[in-house]
Design a protein around this motif. Sequence first.
Motif, PDB file in Angstrom:
ATOM      1  N   ALA A  87     -19.685  33.602 -93.668  1.00 11.43           N
ATOM      2  CA  ALA A  87     -20.003  33.178 -92.301  1.00 11.43           C
ATOM      3  C   ALA A  87     -20.119  34.379 -91.386  1.00 11.43           C
ATOM      4  O   ALA A  87     -19.769  35.499 -91.747  1.00 11.43           O
ATOM      5  CB  ALA A  87     -18.911  32.240 -91.783  1.00 11.43           C
ATOM      6  N   ALA A  88     -20.613  34.107 -90.155  1.00 17.28           N
ATOM      7  CA  ALA A  88     -20.746  35.184 -89.177  1.00 17.28           C
ATOM      8  C   ALA A  88     -19.405  35.839 -88.930  1.00 17.28           C
ATOM      9  O   ALA A  88     -18.382  35.183 -88.849  1.00 17.28           O
ATOM     10  CB  ALA A  88     -21.312  34.614 -87.866  1.00 17.28           C
ATOM     11  N   GLY A 226     -22.686  31.404 -85.848  1.00 11.95           N
ATOM     12  CA  GLY A 226     -21.612  31.173 -86.803  1.00 11.95           C
ATOM     13  C   GLY A 226     -21.391  29.697 -87.007  1.00 11.95           C
ATOM     14  O   GLY A 226     -22.191  28.849 -86.583  1.00 11.95           O
ATOM     15  N   ARG A 249     -13.195  29.124 -86.499  1.00  8.18           N
ATOM     16  CA  ARG A 249     -14.326  29.394 -87.383  1.00  8.18           C
ATOM     17  C   ARG A 249     -14.132  28.667 -88.711  1.00  8.18           C
ATOM     18  O   ARG A 249     -13.007  28.552 -89.205  1.00  8.18           O
ATOM     19  CB  ARG A 249     -14.450  30.897 -87.668  1.00  8.18           C
TER      20      ARG A 249
END
Length: 256
Positions: A87-88, A226, A249
Amino acid sequence: MRVPVVQHSGLRRSLRRRRALWTGGEVLVTAGLVLLLLVAHQLWWTNREARRGAEHKVQALEREWGAAGGGDHEGSGTAASSPPARAAGGARVRGQAGAARPSRPVRSQAYAVLVIPRLGLRVPVAEGVSKQNVLNKGYVGHYIGTQQPGQAGNFAVAGHRNTHGEPFRYINRLRPKDLVEVETSGATYTYAVDRTLPQTSARDAGVVRAIPRSVVRPGYGYSEPGYYITLTTCTPEFTSRYRLVVWGRLVSMRPR
């Protein structure tokens, strides 16, 4: 011998004053009791009823998913896309590819379960943030127009901090790396708490954008795409003047 003269008008005025004071006292006592009942209703009864209803809905969803064998079904509303291997921001996302694109959630219908282990919270997620049809039932509401669980972008939700089940009362206690899970009919998505915005305007729409960033306090938020989750609630407690925001996140996805 002088006979005392009784001033009847003075006695009548004194009697009227006493009656007025007594009536006023009764009115104040009655008003105080009514106010006490209203406070008890807001702080105790609405919480009791909303929590009980939310618990029943969670159980109903779990039974429904179990009967469906864990697959996506009409009205479930799970993730529409799978997270990449990374992921970002470089955080590793563990999981397998997701299922096919599900149908869109029905407005005001519960279709997922939000779990926050640190707070002992397990609450339904419904589509939309209507007070009457979602939040006042003790549910968490998904902001229509933001992404669904596991999708690239921002899965943003709101919940009451006080009364009506108050599911988000203690989200100010969340710390970085605390886990937030979103269970759907197709998978469980796990997010890790990353950042907190203690206070912002109730009209700060930037906090729920695909790349969440406060437009009121630009130092809070993100600058790159993200897989995010946003939790919003009112602050300070027992007011709706400002908003408290917690971001996380996506770190893993586990299919059912």
